[in-house]
Design an enzyme around this catalytic site. Structure first.
Site, PDB file in Angstrom:
ATOM      1  N   THR A  11      64.085  89.592  32.413  1.00 35.75           N
ATOM      2  CA  THR A  11      65.158  88.761  32.977  1.00 35.75           C
ATOM      3  C   THR A  11      65.679  89.355  34.291  1.00 35.75           C
ATOM      4  O   THR A  11      65.723  88.674  35.322  1.00 35.75           O
ATOM      5  CB  THR A  11      66.321  88.657  31.962  1.00 35.75           C
ATOM      6  OG1 THR A  11      65.793  88.177  30.731  1.00 35.75           O
ATOM      7  CG2 THR A  11      67.402  87.726  32.445  1.00 35.75           C
ATOM      8  N   VAL A  12      66.066  90.637  34.260  1.00 35.75           N
ATOM      9  CA  VAL A  12      66.673  91.218  35.463  1.00 35.75           C
ATOM     10  C   VAL A  12      65.609  91.481  36.540  1.00 35.75           C
ATOM     11  O   VAL A  12      65.830  91.213  37.730  1.00 35.75           O
ATOM     12  CB  VAL A  12      67.458  92.515  35.130  1.00 35.75           C
ATOM     13  CG1 VAL A  12      68.139  93.069  36.375  1.00 35.75           C
ATOM     14  CG2 VAL A  12      68.501  92.250  34.053  1.00 35.75           C
ATOM     15  N   LYS A 100      72.038 100.620  31.437  1.00 32.44           N
ATOM     16  CA  LYS A 100      73.246 101.332  30.987  1.00 32.44           C
ATOM     17  C   LYS A 100      72.965 102.383  29.926  1.00 32.44           C
ATOM     18  O   LYS A 100      73.643 103.400  29.853  1.00 32.44           O
ATOM     19  CB  LYS A 100      74.320 100.357  30.497  1.00 32.44           C
ATOM     20  CG  LYS A 100      73.845  99.276  29.538  1.00 32.44           C
ATOM     21  CD  LYS A 100      73.536  97.987  30.232  1.00 32.44           C
ATOM     22  CE  LYS A 100      72.647  97.111  29.377  1.00 32.44           C
ATOM     23  NZ  LYS A 100      73.112  95.766  29.241  1.00 32.44           N
ATOM     24  N   GLY A 129      77.848  93.631  35.027  1.00 33.77           N
ATOM     25  CA  GLY A 129      76.910  92.705  35.681  1.00 33.77           C
ATOM     26  C   GLY A 129      77.089  92.696  37.179  1.00 33.77           C
ATOM     27  O   GLY A 129      76.897  93.715  37.856  1.00 33.77           O
ATOM     28  N   ASP A 196      76.661  98.379  23.384  1.00 34.93           N
ATOM     29  CA  ASP A 196      76.490  98.138  24.822  1.00 34.93           C
ATOM     30  C   ASP A 196      77.818  98.359  25.561  1.00 34.93           C
ATOM     31  O   ASP A 196      77.866  99.058  26.582  1.00 34.93           O
ATOM     32  CB  ASP A 196      75.971  96.704  25.024  1.00 34.93           C
ATOM     33  CG  ASP A 196      75.766  96.356  26.487  1.00 34.93           C
ATOM     34  OD1 ASP A 196      74.771  96.828  27.070  1.00 34.93           O
ATOM     35  OD2 ASP A 196      76.601  95.625  27.043  1.00 34.93           O
ATOM     36  N   LYS A 200      78.815 101.320  28.393  1.00 37.54           N
ATOM     37  CA  LYS A 200      79.413 100.991  29.695  1.00 37.54           C
ATOM     38  C   LYS A 200      80.761 101.699  29.842  1.00 37.54           C
ATOM     39  O   LYS A 200      81.097 102.197  30.918  1.00 37.54           O
ATOM     40  CB  LYS A 200      79.583  99.475  29.818  1.00 37.54           C
ATOM     41  CG  LYS A 200      78.237  98.746  29.950  1.00 37.54           C
ATOM     42  CD  LYS A 200      78.392  97.256  29.746  1.00 37.54           C
ATOM     43  CE  LYS A 200      77.099  96.498  29.970  1.00 37.54           C
ATOM     44  NZ  LYS A 200      77.150  95.108  29.487  1.00 37.54           N
TER      45      LYS A 200
END
Ligand code: HSE
Length: 405
Positions: A11-12, A100, A129, A196, A200
């Site tokens: 995706t990224v 991350k 993001g 997650d 972060k």
């Protein structure tokens, strides 16, 4: 022209290629040079996709190519991303990442390696993001002592909680939707269990408080225990359930204690985080000179995240020969246990234990939701986490509780 490589065409990764191509003109202008993607590393092939001619399955091809100056590591996970990043930095190539997990675990080591080699390890996309929160902490806010950073740092869980509240969606349906939209991790457990957000928070707290925060030291609860009933009570109270990730300091004599916590909270409309919905993220920062500031924007998804990675790549080209990120403290920040921290709690108990709850908790404010007749909801007075646990036990057990911000 500066040749670059992208590790991972998920995706990224596909987003990074798209941003670099669609915004080629503006990027050439801001970077002072065109950025050209020479290689994309992936274990898969993409027959029929124009990217196929740049796909390589061999990282050494990228590593040994002296033309490659900047690498986007957007594979996710610790290995092989860690080994690839280390080798790239050692070879004098800058690395920009959205990973991350890797930054939370090895960030300080990789940053000092980058500094030793006179290159950059940049990770704006790892938190929030597309929101430029890392640049803000590292540049604009450096005249401050930051004493609190509280954020909605996971787009998937915020999307799920918003969908449950706004459309009455079931948890599983909202999660499937978030996966389909490309917000969720490959293993969405990392999102819904709070890991997650925790990673972060560890990254942001390290930058805010100047020492390395071990994410394993952060008390973390996800949103898997949040039910439709909790959402109904939240509405009754005029509040919203949000997964908050918070790091803060409390002065103690000449020193400070550091706290960090990830958990669902009931947030009232006076709090700016109340209106952060869907995949949006927001980070509230309090600095001793700044006062309050809040950073808000697209927290996950292909192009917002890719634009942050591409921004770092441009910066790496523009500031070649200079190391931008200077945080390299390997000293561990001791995180204090939260048991003596005070707050109010929202609690649900079976109806028949209402009296026992009143005896155990003292003054409580009962909240009634007509659809939930077999139980009682109530809000406690301010009390410590430890006292709360003791009262809950005294009351004979509870159905659930949510902290109140
Ligand atoms: N799964 C992450 C989220 C992606 O939902 O926020 C962005 O880091």
């Amino acid at each position: 022209m500066t040749e670059v490589a992208v590790l991972g065409y998920g995706t990224v990764g596909s987003g990074v290629v798209e941003v670099l191509e669609r915004n080629a003109a503006v990027i050439e202008h801001t970077a002072g040079d065109a950025l050209h993607v020479k290689y994309v590393l992936d274990i898969r092939d993409f027959p029929g996709d124009p990217i196929q001619e740049r796909i390589t399955h061999d990282f050494n091809q990228i590593l040994d190519d002296p033309d490659i100056k900047v690498i986007a590591e957007v594979m996710g996970g610790v290995e092989p991303a860690y080994s690839f990043t280390k080798q790239a930095l050692e070879k004098g190539k800058s690395v920009c990442t959205s990973n991350k997990e890797l930054v939370a675990r090895y960030g300080s080591e990789l940053l000092s390696l980058a500094r030793d080699k006179g290159v950059n390890y940049l990770f704006e996309a790892s938190c929030g993001g597309g929101i430029p929160i890392i640049a803000a902490i590292n540049q604009s806010l450096i005249a401050n002592e930051i004493d609190e950073i509280t954020g909605i740092l996971n787009g998937t869980t915020n999307y799920i909680l918003s969908e449950m509240a706004e459309s009455g969606s079931a948890f599983e349906d909202a999660l499937a939707d978030a996966q389909e939209k490309g917000y969720a991790e490959r293993n969405p457990e990392a999102d819904v269990e709070g890991h997650d957000a925790c990673r972060k928070l560890a990254i942001l707290s390290s930058l805010c408080f100047g020492k390395r925060v071990n994410y394993e030291d952060i008390y973390t609860e996800g949103i898997t225990a949040v039910t439709h009933a909790d959402i109904l009570y939240a509405k009754e109270l005029g509040m919203a359930v949000k997964l908050l990730a918070s790091g803060w300091t409390v002065p103690e004599g000449d020193t400070k204690r550091f706290y960090a916590l990830v958990a669902p909270f009931l947030v009232s409309p006076e709090n700016p985080l109340f209106s952060v919905n869907g995949v949006f993220n927001a980070v509230f920062v309090h600095g001793n000179m700044l006062g309050d500031a809040m950073f808000y924007g697209s927290g996950a998804g292909k192009l917002p995240t890719a634009s942050a990675v591409a921004g770092d790549m441009i910066e790496a080209v523009r500031r070649a020969g200079e190391t931008i990120m200077t945080f390299d403290s390997t000293e561990l920040l001791p995180i204090t246990a939260i048991e003596n921290e005070s707050r109010r709690f929202f609690v649900r108990i079976p109806k028949e234990r209402e009296e026992a709850a009143e005896k155990a908790f003292g003054e409580i404010k009962i909240v009634t939701v007509p659809e939930l007749s077999g139980e009682t909801g109530f809000v406690t007075e301010e009390m410590t986490e430890k006292a709360f646990e003791e009262c809950a036990e005294k009351a004979g057990g509870i159905i659930s509780r949510i902290r109140i911000k």
